[in-house]
Design an enzyme around this catalytic site. Structure first.
Site, PDB file in Angstrom:
ATOM      1  N   ASP A   1      66.201  58.860 -33.420  1.00  0.00           N
ATOM      2  CA  ASP A   1      66.756  60.174 -33.366  1.00  0.00           C
ATOM      3  C   ASP A   1      66.531  61.184 -34.535  1.00  0.00           C
ATOM      4  OD1 ASP A   1      68.151  62.293 -31.723  1.00  0.00           O
ATOM      5  OD2 ASP A   1      70.210  61.717 -32.201  1.00  0.00           O
TER       6      ASP A   1
ATOM      7  N   HIS B   1      67.877  64.757 -30.917  1.00  0.00           N
ATOM      8  CA  HIS B   1      68.375  65.236 -29.625  1.00  0.00           C
ATOM      9  C   HIS B   1      68.685  66.796 -29.683  1.00  0.00           C
ATOM     10  CE1 HIS B   1      72.121  63.854 -31.701  1.00  0.00           C
ATOM     11  NE2 HIS B   1      72.725  65.222 -31.428  1.00  0.00           N
TER      12      HIS B   1
ATOM     13  N   SER C   1      75.222  67.740 -35.525  1.00  0.00           N
ATOM     14  CA  SER C   1      73.975  66.805 -35.350  1.00  0.00           C
ATOM     15  C   SER C   1      73.081  67.205 -36.148  1.00  0.00           C
ATOM     16  CB  SER C   1      73.524  66.797 -33.905  1.00  0.00           C
ATOM     17  OG  SER C   1      74.503  65.855 -33.190  1.00  0.00           O
TER      18      SER C   1
END
Length: 489
Positions: free
Chosen positions: A154, A124, A227
Protein backbone atom coordinates in the site's frame (compact mmCIF):
# COMPACT_ATOMS: atom_id res chain seq x y z
CA UNK A 1 -12.01 5.12 -5.97
CA UNK A 2 -10.72 4.28 -2.49
CA UNK A 3 -9.93 7.55 -0.79
CA UNK A 4 -8.73 7.43 2.76
CA UNK A 5 -8.57 4.14 4.66
CA UNK A 6 -9.52 0.63 3.59
CA UNK A 7 -12.99 -0.50 4.67
CA UNK A 8 -11.24 -2.61 7.28
CA UNK A 9 -11.65 0.06 9.86
CA UNK A 10 -8.26 -0.01 10.80
CA UNK A 11 -5.95 5.48 15.91
CA UNK A 12 -5.01 7.29 20.35
CA UNK A 13 -6.96 6.87 23.60
CA UNK A 14 -9.36 9.44 24.94
CA UNK A 15 -7.50 12.49 26.29
CA UNK A 16 -8.32 11.65 29.90
CA UNK A 17 -6.94 8.17 29.47
CA UNK A 18 -3.74 9.56 27.96
CA UNK A 19 -3.33 11.95 30.86
CA UNK A 20 -3.84 9.09 33.27
CA UNK A 21 -1.26 6.99 31.46
CA UNK A 22 1.28 9.78 31.51
CA UNK A 23 0.64 10.36 35.17
CA UNK A 24 1.28 6.70 35.87
CA UNK A 25 4.51 6.87 33.91
CA UNK A 26 5.65 9.86 35.98
CA UNK A 27 4.76 8.08 39.20
CA UNK A 28 6.78 5.04 38.18
CA UNK A 29 9.73 7.22 37.25
CA UNK A 30 9.76 8.80 40.72
CA UNK A 31 9.13 5.58 42.60
CA UNK A 32 12.23 4.14 44.31
CA UNK A 33 11.24 0.70 42.93
CA UNK A 34 11.08 1.91 39.32
CA UNK A 35 13.65 0.57 36.84
CA UNK A 36 16.57 2.90 36.20
CA UNK A 37 15.61 3.26 32.53
CA UNK A 38 12.04 4.50 33.13
CA UNK A 39 11.44 7.92 31.59
CA UNK A 40 8.72 10.54 31.81
CA UNK A 41 6.89 12.07 28.86
CA UNK A 42 8.62 14.59 26.60
CA UNK A 43 8.14 18.13 27.84
CA UNK A 44 6.83 19.18 24.44
CA UNK A 45 6.63 18.03 20.83
CA UNK A 46 6.60 21.63 19.57
CA UNK A 47 10.21 21.81 18.34
CA UNK A 48 9.90 18.49 16.56
CA UNK A 49 6.60 19.49 14.93
CA UNK A 50 8.06 22.81 13.77
CA UNK A 51 11.08 21.10 12.27
CA UNK A 52 9.26 18.45 10.21
CA UNK A 53 5.98 20.19 9.31
CA UNK A 54 7.29 21.77 6.06
CA UNK A 55 7.94 18.29 4.66
CA UNK A 56 4.41 16.95 5.30
CA UNK A 57 1.77 17.44 2.61
CA UNK A 58 -1.96 17.18 2.09
CA UNK A 59 -3.02 15.23 -1.00
CA UNK A 60 -6.22 15.81 -2.98
CA UNK A 61 -7.12 13.34 -5.70
CA UNK A 62 -9.80 13.55 -8.33
CA UNK A 63 -11.49 10.92 -10.49
CA UNK A 64 -14.71 10.30 -12.35
CA UNK A 65 -16.90 7.91 -10.35
CA UNK A 66 -20.43 6.59 -10.28
CA UNK A 67 -22.50 8.45 -7.72
CA UNK A 68 -26.19 8.60 -6.78
CA UNK A 69 -28.27 11.60 -7.76
CA UNK A 70 -29.99 13.52 -5.02
CA UNK A 71 -29.21 15.96 -2.25
CA UNK A 72 -26.65 13.87 -0.34
CA UNK A 73 -22.88 14.18 -0.73
CA UNK A 74 -21.36 12.17 -3.55
CA UNK A 75 -18.92 9.48 -2.46
CA UNK A 76 -17.33 6.58 -4.37
CA UNK A 77 -18.96 3.19 -3.99
CA UNK A 78 -17.04 1.15 -1.42
CA UNK A 79 -15.42 4.23 0.11
CA UNK A 80 -14.94 4.20 3.90
CA UNK A 81 -17.02 7.39 3.94
CA UNK A 82 -19.95 5.72 2.14
CA UNK A 83 -21.52 4.35 5.33
CA UNK A 84 -20.92 7.62 7.17
CA UNK A 85 -22.72 9.75 4.60
CA UNK A 86 -25.54 7.25 4.12
CA UNK A 87 -26.20 6.90 7.86
CA UNK A 88 -25.73 10.47 9.00
CA UNK A 89 -26.04 12.86 6.06
CA UNK A 90 -28.32 11.25 3.50
CA UNK A 91 -32.06 11.42 4.19
CA UNK A 92 -33.76 8.07 4.44
CA UNK A 93 -34.92 6.69 1.14
CA UNK A 94 -32.25 8.34 -1.02
CA UNK A 95 -30.12 5.20 -1.38
CA UNK A 96 -30.21 2.99 -4.44
CA UNK A 97 -31.02 5.78 -6.87
CA UNK A 98 -30.10 5.92 -10.51
CA UNK A 99 -26.34 6.16 -11.00
CA UNK A 100 -24.59 8.93 -12.91
CA UNK A 101 -20.95 9.76 -13.63
CA UNK A 102 -19.43 12.57 -11.60
CA UNK A 103 -15.99 13.85 -10.71
CA UNK A 104 -15.20 13.10 -7.09
CA UNK A 105 -12.40 14.30 -4.82
CA UNK A 106 -10.70 12.45 -1.98
CA UNK A 107 -8.16 13.44 0.63
CA UNK A 108 -5.03 11.92 2.12
CA UNK A 109 -1.56 12.74 3.39
CA UNK A 110 2.06 12.27 2.36
CA UNK A 111 5.60 13.49 2.96
CA UNK A 112 8.52 14.76 0.87
CA UNK A 113 11.64 12.56 0.85
CA UNK A 114 13.91 14.57 -1.49
CA UNK A 115 14.58 18.18 -2.39
CA UNK A 116 13.71 17.46 -6.02
CA UNK A 117 10.11 16.55 -5.18
CA UNK A 118 9.61 12.84 -4.51
CA UNK A 119 6.63 12.27 -2.21
CA UNK A 120 5.54 9.08 -0.42
CA UNK A 121 1.91 8.24 0.33
CA UNK A 122 -0.43 5.23 0.45
CA UNK A 123 -1.51 3.48 -2.74
CA UNK A 124 -5.14 3.59 -1.65
CA UNK A 125 -4.95 7.39 -1.42
CA UNK A 126 -4.18 7.80 -5.13
CA UNK A 127 -5.58 4.58 -6.63
CA UNK A 128 -7.84 5.29 -9.58
CA UNK A 129 -7.09 9.03 -9.55
CA UNK A 130 -6.57 10.93 -12.79
CA UNK A 131 -5.55 14.16 -11.04
CA UNK A 132 -3.34 14.51 -7.96
CA UNK A 133 -2.72 17.85 -6.23
CA UNK A 134 -0.25 18.44 -3.42
CA UNK A 135 -0.77 21.15 -0.80
CA UNK A 136 2.35 22.11 1.15
CA UNK A 137 2.57 23.52 4.65
CA UNK A 138 3.06 27.04 3.26
CA UNK A 139 -0.23 26.64 1.28
CA UNK A 140 1.56 26.30 -2.05
CA UNK A 141 -0.15 23.82 -4.39
CA UNK A 142 1.45 21.74 -7.14
CA UNK A 143 0.25 19.02 -9.49
CA UNK A 144 1.85 15.62 -8.94
CA UNK A 145 2.48 12.69 -11.23
CA UNK A 146 2.49 9.05 -10.22
CA UNK A 147 5.95 7.48 -10.37
CA UNK A 148 4.90 4.01 -9.24
CA UNK A 149 2.85 2.10 -6.71
CA UNK A 150 2.88 -1.16 -4.80
CA UNK A 151 -0.54 -2.47 -3.75
CA UNK A 152 1.06 -5.27 -1.70
CA UNK A 153 2.48 -2.80 0.83
CA UNK A 154 0.00 0.00 0.00
CA UNK A 155 2.82 2.40 -0.88
CA UNK A 156 2.89 4.91 -3.76
CA UNK A 157 5.56 7.34 -4.94
CA UNK A 158 4.64 10.71 -6.46
CA UNK A 159 6.72 13.50 -8.03
CA UNK A 160 6.28 17.26 -8.22
CA UNK A 161 8.42 19.75 -10.12
CA UNK A 162 9.64 22.63 -7.97
CA UNK A 163 13.19 23.44 -8.91
CA UNK A 164 14.80 21.13 -6.37
CA UNK A 165 14.44 23.24 -3.22
CA UNK A 166 11.76 21.44 -1.20
CA UNK A 167 12.20 20.70 2.51
CA UNK A 168 12.27 16.94 3.10
CA UNK A 169 12.64 14.31 5.80
CA UNK A 170 14.73 11.15 6.05
CA UNK A 171 13.72 7.61 6.91
CA UNK A 172 14.78 6.14 10.24
CA UNK A 173 15.34 2.55 11.34
CA UNK A 174 11.97 1.04 12.26
CA UNK A 175 13.71 -2.05 13.64
CA UNK A 176 15.28 0.16 16.30
CA UNK A 177 11.87 1.23 17.63
CA UNK A 178 10.86 -0.37 20.91
CA UNK A 179 7.43 -0.93 22.33
CA UNK A 180 6.83 2.13 24.52
CA UNK A 181 8.95 4.57 22.46
CA UNK A 182 7.37 7.94 21.77
CA UNK A 183 6.21 8.71 18.22
CA UNK A 184 4.44 11.60 16.50
CA UNK A 185 2.00 11.36 13.59
CA UNK A 186 1.23 14.13 11.12
CA UNK A 187 -1.36 14.41 8.39
CA UNK A 188 -4.72 15.66 7.20
CA UNK A 189 -7.35 13.91 9.40
CA UNK A 190 -10.90 14.20 8.10
CA UNK A 191 -9.78 16.98 5.77
CA UNK A 192 -9.04 19.34 8.65
CA UNK A 193 -5.60 20.26 7.36
CA UNK A 194 -2.19 19.84 8.94
CA UNK A 195 -2.53 18.15 12.30
CA UNK A 196 -0.15 16.60 14.85
CA UNK A 197 -0.82 13.78 17.30
CA UNK A 198 1.52 11.91 19.63
CA UNK A 199 1.62 8.55 21.36
CA UNK A 200 3.81 5.51 21.74
CA UNK A 201 4.67 2.39 19.79
CA UNK A 202 2.09 -0.07 21.12
CA UNK A 203 3.38 -3.17 19.31
CA UNK A 204 5.73 -4.20 16.53
CA UNK A 205 5.57 -6.64 13.66
CA UNK A 206 1.79 -6.50 13.23
CA UNK A 207 0.28 -8.24 10.19
CA UNK A 208 -3.07 -7.27 8.67
CA UNK A 209 -3.60 -9.00 5.35
CA UNK A 210 -0.50 -8.81 3.18
CA UNK A 211 2.45 -11.15 2.69
CA UNK A 212 4.90 -8.32 3.29
CA UNK A 213 3.11 -6.63 6.20
CA UNK A 214 5.29 -5.26 8.99
CA UNK A 215 3.28 -2.64 10.85
CA UNK A 216 4.13 -0.58 13.88
CA UNK A 217 1.02 -0.30 16.03
CA UNK A 218 0.57 3.07 17.73
CA UNK A 219 -1.92 4.88 19.92
CA UNK A 220 -1.08 8.24 18.33
CA UNK A 221 -4.38 9.51 16.95
CA UNK A 222 -4.79 8.40 13.34
CA UNK A 223 -8.04 9.03 11.48
CA UNK A 224 -9.39 8.97 7.95
CA UNK A 225 -7.28 11.39 5.95
CA UNK A 226 -4.08 10.52 7.86
CA UNK A 227 -3.44 7.77 5.29
CA UNK A 228 0.00 8.14 3.74
CA UNK A 229 1.25 10.54 6.40
CA UNK A 230 4.50 10.02 8.34
CA UNK A 231 5.05 8.56 11.79
CA UNK A 232 8.13 10.22 13.30
CA UNK A 233 10.55 9.12 15.99
CA UNK A 234 11.88 11.74 18.40
CA UNK A 235 14.80 12.48 16.05
CA UNK A 236 12.44 13.63 13.31
CA UNK A 237 12.99 10.54 11.18
CA UNK A 238 10.13 8.71 9.48
CA UNK A 239 9.76 5.24 11.03
CA UNK A 240 6.36 4.42 9.54
CA UNK A 241 3.71 5.39 6.98
CA UNK A 242 0.29 5.73 8.59
CA UNK A 243 -1.94 3.29 6.76
CA UNK A 244 -4.91 1.95 8.71
CA UNK A 245 -6.89 2.00 11.93
CA UNK A 246 -8.77 -0.72 13.72
CA UNK A 247 -12.14 0.60 14.81
CA UNK A 248 -15.74 -0.63 15.07
CA UNK A 249 -16.97 2.88 14.24
CA UNK A 250 -14.43 4.20 11.74
CA UNK A 251 -13.03 6.71 14.23
CA UNK A 252 -9.86 6.62 16.28
CA UNK A 253 -9.95 4.29 19.28
CA UNK A 254 -6.21 4.11 19.85
CA UNK A 255 -5.25 1.27 17.51
CA UNK A 256 -3.42 2.57 14.44
CA UNK A 257 -1.01 0.89 12.06
CA UNK A 258 1.97 2.37 10.23
CA UNK A 259 3.92 0.41 7.63
CA UNK A 260 7.46 0.07 8.98
CA UNK A 261 10.03 2.30 7.31
CA UNK A 262 12.42 -0.57 6.69
CA UNK A 263 9.79 -2.07 4.38
CA UNK A 264 8.88 1.26 2.81
CA UNK A 265 12.46 2.29 1.95
CA UNK A 266 13.02 -0.84 -0.14
CA UNK A 267 9.75 -0.35 -2.02
CA UNK A 268 10.39 3.34 -2.60
CA UNK A 269 13.92 2.68 -3.90
CA UNK A 270 12.54 0.26 -6.50
CA UNK A 271 9.67 2.56 -7.49
CA UNK A 272 12.12 5.43 -7.87
CA UNK A 273 14.51 3.38 -10.02
CA UNK A 274 12.12 1.21 -12.02
CA UNK A 275 8.63 2.64 -11.53
CA UNK A 276 7.59 -0.77 -10.17
CA UNK A 277 8.64 -3.36 -7.62
CA UNK A 278 11.01 -6.22 -8.44
CA UNK A 279 10.79 -8.91 -5.76
CA UNK A 280 12.61 -12.20 -5.66
CA UNK A 281 10.64 -15.38 -6.41
CA UNK A 282 11.59 -18.83 -5.15
CA UNK A 283 8.60 -20.79 -6.47
CA UNK A 284 7.56 -23.00 -3.55
CA UNK A 285 4.56 -23.49 -1.31
CA UNK A 286 5.44 -23.45 2.35
CA UNK A 287 4.07 -23.76 5.86
CA UNK A 288 5.38 -23.19 9.36
CA UNK A 289 7.12 -26.00 11.23
CA UNK A 290 4.86 -26.74 14.20
CA UNK A 291 6.10 -28.77 17.20
CA UNK A 292 4.22 -31.88 16.09
CA UNK A 293 5.57 -31.59 12.54
CA UNK A 294 9.08 -31.15 13.95
CA UNK A 295 8.67 -34.29 16.05
CA UNK A 296 7.36 -36.27 13.10
CA UNK A 297 10.33 -35.16 10.98
CA UNK A 298 12.84 -35.70 13.81
CA UNK A 299 13.87 -32.04 13.81
CA UNK A 300 15.68 -30.66 16.82
CA UNK A 301 13.66 -27.41 16.89
CA UNK A 302 10.31 -26.31 15.49
CA UNK A 303 11.48 -23.53 13.22
CA UNK A 304 12.09 -22.88 9.56
CA UNK A 305 9.80 -23.01 6.53
CA UNK A 306 8.57 -26.43 5.41
CA UNK A 307 8.19 -26.84 1.64
CA UNK A 308 4.87 -28.47 0.80
CA UNK A 309 5.05 -28.27 -3.00
CA UNK A 310 7.59 -27.37 -5.68
CA UNK A 311 5.88 -26.42 -8.97
CA UNK A 312 7.82 -25.32 -12.03
CA UNK A 313 10.16 -22.50 -11.10
CA UNK A 314 13.54 -21.58 -9.61
CA UNK A 315 13.27 -23.95 -6.63
CA UNK A 316 12.47 -26.96 -8.79
CA UNK A 317 15.26 -26.09 -11.21
CA UNK A 318 17.71 -25.96 -8.28
CA UNK A 319 16.57 -29.29 -6.83
CA UNK A 320 14.55 -28.28 -3.78
CA UNK A 321 11.96 -30.89 -2.81
CA UNK A 322 8.67 -31.06 -0.95
CA UNK A 323 9.52 -31.98 2.62
CA UNK A 324 12.69 -29.87 2.73
CA UNK A 325 12.83 -27.46 5.66
CA UNK A 326 14.50 -24.16 4.81
CA UNK A 327 16.47 -22.95 7.84
CA UNK A 328 18.71 -20.31 6.27
CA UNK A 329 18.20 -18.25 3.11
CA UNK A 330 20.92 -16.10 1.58
CA UNK A 331 22.76 -16.09 4.91
CA UNK A 332 19.73 -15.11 7.01
CA UNK A 333 18.20 -17.51 9.58
CA UNK A 334 14.59 -18.43 8.78
CA UNK A 335 12.27 -18.78 11.77
CA UNK A 336 8.97 -19.19 9.93
CA UNK A 337 7.04 -18.67 6.69
CA UNK A 338 6.87 -14.90 7.18
CA UNK A 339 10.64 -14.70 7.52
CA UNK A 340 11.19 -16.64 4.31
CA UNK A 341 8.61 -14.69 2.31
CA UNK A 342 10.16 -11.33 3.17
CA UNK A 343 13.76 -12.52 2.83
CA UNK A 344 13.14 -13.98 -0.62
CA UNK A 345 11.39 -10.80 -1.73
CA UNK A 346 14.40 -8.71 -0.69
CA UNK A 347 16.97 -11.02 -2.31
CA UNK A 348 18.58 -10.30 -5.70
CA UNK A 349 16.84 -11.49 -8.86
CA UNK A 350 18.84 -13.50 -11.37
CA UNK A 351 21.64 -14.25 -8.92
CA UNK A 352 22.41 -17.55 -7.19
CA UNK A 353 21.76 -17.43 -3.44
CA UNK A 354 22.60 -20.19 -0.92
CA UNK A 355 19.67 -21.99 0.69
CA UNK A 356 20.30 -24.25 3.69
CA UNK A 357 17.73 -27.04 4.10
CA UNK A 358 17.12 -30.03 6.34
CA UNK A 359 16.33 -33.10 4.23
CA UNK A 360 15.67 -36.50 5.82
CA UNK A 361 17.87 -35.67 8.79
CA UNK A 362 20.75 -34.19 6.80
CA UNK A 363 21.67 -30.54 6.32
CA UNK A 364 22.62 -29.38 2.84
CA UNK A 365 23.18 -26.14 0.98
CA UNK A 366 21.58 -25.63 -2.42
CA UNK A 367 22.21 -22.61 -4.65
CA UNK A 368 19.02 -21.17 -6.17
CA UNK A 369 18.82 -18.50 -8.87
CA UNK A 370 15.72 -16.47 -8.06
CA UNK A 371 13.13 -15.34 -10.56
CA UNK A 372 10.96 -12.24 -10.34
CA UNK A 373 7.68 -12.57 -8.48
CA UNK A 374 5.81 -9.97 -10.51
CA UNK A 375 6.44 -11.97 -13.69
CA UNK A 376 5.55 -15.28 -12.05
CA UNK A 377 2.22 -14.15 -10.59
CA UNK A 378 -0.74 -15.30 -12.60
CA UNK A 379 0.97 -18.41 -13.94
CA UNK A 380 -0.79 -21.75 -13.60
CA UNK A 381 -0.93 -23.18 -10.10
CA UNK A 382 -0.18 -26.78 -9.27
CA UNK A 383 -2.85 -29.40 -9.90
CA UNK A 384 -6.17 -29.10 -8.06
CA UNK A 385 -7.33 -31.74 -5.61
CA UNK A 386 -10.50 -32.88 -3.82
CA UNK A 387 -12.02 -36.32 -3.20
CA UNK A 388 -14.95 -38.74 -2.81
CA UNK A 389 -15.75 -42.31 -1.72
CA UNK A 390 -15.34 -45.89 -3.08
CA UNK A 391 -14.19 -48.80 -0.83
CA UNK A 392 -13.46 -47.05 2.44
CA UNK A 393 -11.20 -48.04 5.34
CA UNK A 394 -10.81 -46.46 8.78
CA UNK A 395 -7.29 -45.12 9.49
CA UNK A 396 -6.14 -42.45 11.97
CA UNK A 397 -9.70 -41.26 12.54
CA UNK A 398 -10.42 -40.95 8.82
CA UNK A 399 -12.33 -43.04 6.30
CA UNK A 400 -10.00 -43.33 3.31
CA UNK A 401 -10.28 -44.69 -0.23
CA UNK A 402 -7.70 -45.06 -3.00
CA UNK A 403 -8.16 -42.36 -5.62
CA UNK A 404 -9.17 -44.27 -8.74
CA UNK A 405 -9.94 -42.96 -12.22
CA UNK A 406 -13.73 -42.52 -11.85
CA UNK A 407 -13.31 -40.78 -8.48
CA UNK A 408 -10.67 -38.44 -9.88
CA UNK A 409 -12.90 -37.64 -12.88
CA UNK A 410 -15.87 -36.98 -10.62
CA UNK A 411 -13.78 -34.59 -8.58
CA UNK A 412 -12.36 -32.83 -11.61
CA UNK A 413 -8.80 -33.92 -10.88
CA UNK A 414 -6.16 -34.30 -13.60
CA UNK A 415 -5.89 -37.72 -15.27
CA UNK A 416 -3.41 -39.88 -13.37
CA UNK A 417 -3.93 -38.18 -9.97
CA UNK A 418 -2.95 -40.55 -7.18
CA UNK A 419 -3.37 -40.68 -3.43
CA UNK A 420 -5.90 -41.54 -0.75
CA UNK A 421 -9.21 -39.71 -0.79
CA UNK A 422 -10.68 -38.69 2.58
CA UNK A 423 -14.28 -39.88 2.55
CA UNK A 424 -15.12 -38.74 6.08
CA UNK A 425 -13.46 -37.70 9.34
CA UNK A 426 -14.44 -38.61 12.89
CA UNK A 427 -15.42 -35.27 14.48
CA UNK A 428 -13.76 -36.34 17.76
CA UNK A 429 -10.47 -37.33 16.10
CA UNK A 430 -7.13 -35.54 16.01
CA UNK A 431 -7.46 -35.42 12.21
CA UNK A 432 -10.62 -33.32 12.56
CA UNK A 433 -8.97 -31.08 15.15
CA UNK A 434 -6.16 -30.38 12.68
CA UNK A 435 -8.52 -29.43 9.89
CA UNK A 436 -8.68 -32.56 7.73
CA UNK A 437 -12.04 -33.00 6.07
CA UNK A 438 -13.94 -34.91 3.39
CA UNK A 439 -12.46 -34.22 -0.03
CA UNK A 440 -8.82 -33.93 1.07
CA UNK A 441 -6.24 -36.05 -0.75
CA UNK A 442 -3.37 -37.68 1.17
CA UNK A 443 -0.48 -37.96 -1.29
CA UNK A 444 2.44 -38.70 1.04
CA UNK A 445 3.02 -40.30 4.43
CA UNK A 446 6.40 -40.24 6.12
CA UNK A 447 7.62 -38.21 3.11
CA UNK A 448 6.93 -41.13 0.75
CA UNK A 449 4.13 -41.39 -1.81
CA UNK A 450 1.01 -43.33 -0.82
CA UNK A 451 -1.31 -44.80 -3.47
CA UNK A 452 -2.96 -47.66 -1.60
CA UNK A 453 -4.21 -48.19 1.92
CA UNK A 454 -1.38 -50.70 2.42
CA UNK A 455 1.12 -47.95 1.59
CA UNK A 456 -0.27 -45.89 4.46
CA UNK A 457 -0.39 -48.87 6.81
CA UNK A 458 3.26 -49.64 6.00
CA UNK A 459 4.29 -46.05 6.70
CA UNK A 460 2.54 -46.18 10.08
CA UNK A 461 4.33 -49.38 11.06
CA UNK A 462 7.67 -48.00 9.91
CA UNK A 463 7.18 -44.87 12.00
CA UNK A 464 6.28 -46.92 15.07
CA UNK A 465 9.29 -49.17 14.56
CA UNK A 466 11.47 -46.07 14.38
CA UNK A 467 10.16 -44.81 17.71
CA UNK A 468 8.15 -41.98 16.22
CA UNK A 469 5.06 -40.71 18.02
CA UNK A 470 3.46 -39.19 14.94
CA UNK A 471 3.32 -39.56 11.16
CA UNK A 472 3.76 -36.70 8.73
CA UNK A 473 1.10 -36.56 5.98
CA UNK A 474 1.19 -34.40 2.85
CA UNK A 475 -2.41 -33.38 2.11
CA UNK A 476 -3.82 -31.55 -0.90
CA UNK A 477 -7.01 -29.53 -0.91
CA UNK A 478 -8.03 -27.68 -4.04
CA UNK A 479 -4.45 -27.86 -5.28
CA UNK A 480 -3.08 -26.35 -2.09
CA UNK A 481 -0.71 -28.74 -0.27
CA UNK A 482 0.15 -28.75 3.44
CA UNK A 483 1.83 -31.07 5.92
CA UNK A 484 -0.10 -32.45 8.89
CA UNK A 485 1.37 -34.56 11.66
CA UNK A 486 -1.02 -37.12 13.25
CA UNK A 487 -0.37 -39.17 16.36
CA UNK A 488 0.14 -42.91 15.77
CA UNK A 489 0.41 -43.99 19.41
Amino acid sequence: MPDLFPSLRFARPQPLRLVAALGLGLTLALSPMAPAFARGAPESFADLAAAVSPSVVNITTSAVVAAPTGRGPMVPEGSPFEDFFRDFMMPEGEGGQEQQRQRQQALGSGFVISADGYIVTNNHVIEGADEIEIEFFDKKRLKATLVGRDPKTDIALLKVENGGDLPFVNFGDSDAMRVGDWVMAMGNPLGQGFSVSAGIVSARGRELSGSYDDFLQTDAAINKGNSGGPLFNMDGEVVGVNTAILSPTGGSIGIGFSMASNVVTKVVAQLQEFGETRRGWLGVRIQDVTPDVAEAMNLAVAQGALITDVPEGPAKDAGLLAGDVITTFNGKPIADVRDLTRTVADSPIGEAVPVVVQREGDEMTIDVTLGRRELAEGEAEAEAGDAAPAVPSEVLGMTLKPLDGPTAEELGLPVGSEGLAVVSVDPASEAAAKGLSRGDIIVEAGQRAVVTLKDLSDRIEEAKAGGRKSLLLLVRRGGDPRFVALSIE
